[in-house]
Design an enzyme around this catalytic site. Structure first.
Site, PDB file in Angstrom:
ATOM      1  N   ASP A 110       0.854  -1.187   0.000  1.00  0.00           N
ATOM      2  CA  ASP A 110       0.000   0.000   0.000  1.00  0.00           C
ATOM      3  C   ASP A 110       0.886   1.232   0.000  1.00  0.00           C
ATOM      4  OD1 ASP A 110      -2.502  -1.276  -0.002  1.00  0.00           O
ATOM      5  OD2 ASP A 110      -2.488  -1.499   2.173  1.00  0.00           O
ATOM      6  N   ASP A 128      -6.869  -1.410  -4.984  1.00  0.00           N
ATOM      7  CA  ASP A 128      -8.013  -1.108  -4.125  1.00  0.00           C
ATOM      8  C   ASP A 128      -8.948  -0.109  -4.791  1.00  0.00           C
ATOM      9  OD1 ASP A 128      -6.838  -2.743  -2.187  1.00  0.00           O
ATOM     10  OD2 ASP A 128      -5.852  -1.060  -1.198  1.00  0.00           O
TER      11      ASP A 128
END
Length: 158
Positions: A110, A128
């Site tokens: 991330d 995402d």
């Protein structure tokens, strides 16, 4: 399926750029509300199951692969609209992008960190965004007219 592969490659490419240019845990302030970071999430969204002991890596990977296969079959059979097609493609590309991370390094890379003062949204990535955006497209498509894969209405003649 080529578009899903393109989304997958884009996600993996950005993650590679982040991982090769930022040390794990590093942060670059971009604006007063946005940072580029390099963090690993061994869990699901919002780090749910992050401390589950390792089984989640395989369970979440299997889930991502199964969902992607089901969506690919549905695409192959034909879906109701182009909007639904785009949503399935985004879901496949995003899911497999995160599955690749889990299988390769045991966690998802991330790097997008949104924040306001001392409050931070959990870091996330392009995969995402594809997944959440595609879920929104599916909701939007559910309000549209029912149509077959060629875009023709399924209803009777008027």
């Amino acid at each position: 399926m080529g578009m899903a592969a393109l989304l997958f490659a884009l996600d993996q490419g950005v993650k590679w750029i982040v991982a090769t240019n930022l040390l794990l845990g590093d942060r670059i302030a971009v604006t007063g509300w946005f940072n580029l970071v390099h963090v690993l999430n061994p869990g699901a969204s919002f780090s749910i199951l992050a401390d589950a002991g390792g089984w989640q890596r395989h369970a979440l990977s299997a889930l991502g692969v199964v969902v992607s296969l089901v969506l690919a079959v549905l695409l192959w059979r034909g879906v109701r609209s182009r909007l639904e097609t785009a949503a399935y493609i985004g879901l496949i590309g995003g899911a497999l992008g995160n599955v690749a991370d889990r299988l390769r390094i045991g966690a998802v890379v991330d790097y997008l960190d949104l924040h306001w003062r001392d409050m931070h949204w959990p870091a996330f990535n392009l995969a995402d965004i594809f997944i959440v955006g595609s879920a929104a497209l599916l909701m939007l498509a559910s309000f549209g007219p029912a149509a077959d894969s060629r875009g023709a209405d399924r209803g009777g003649a008027t």
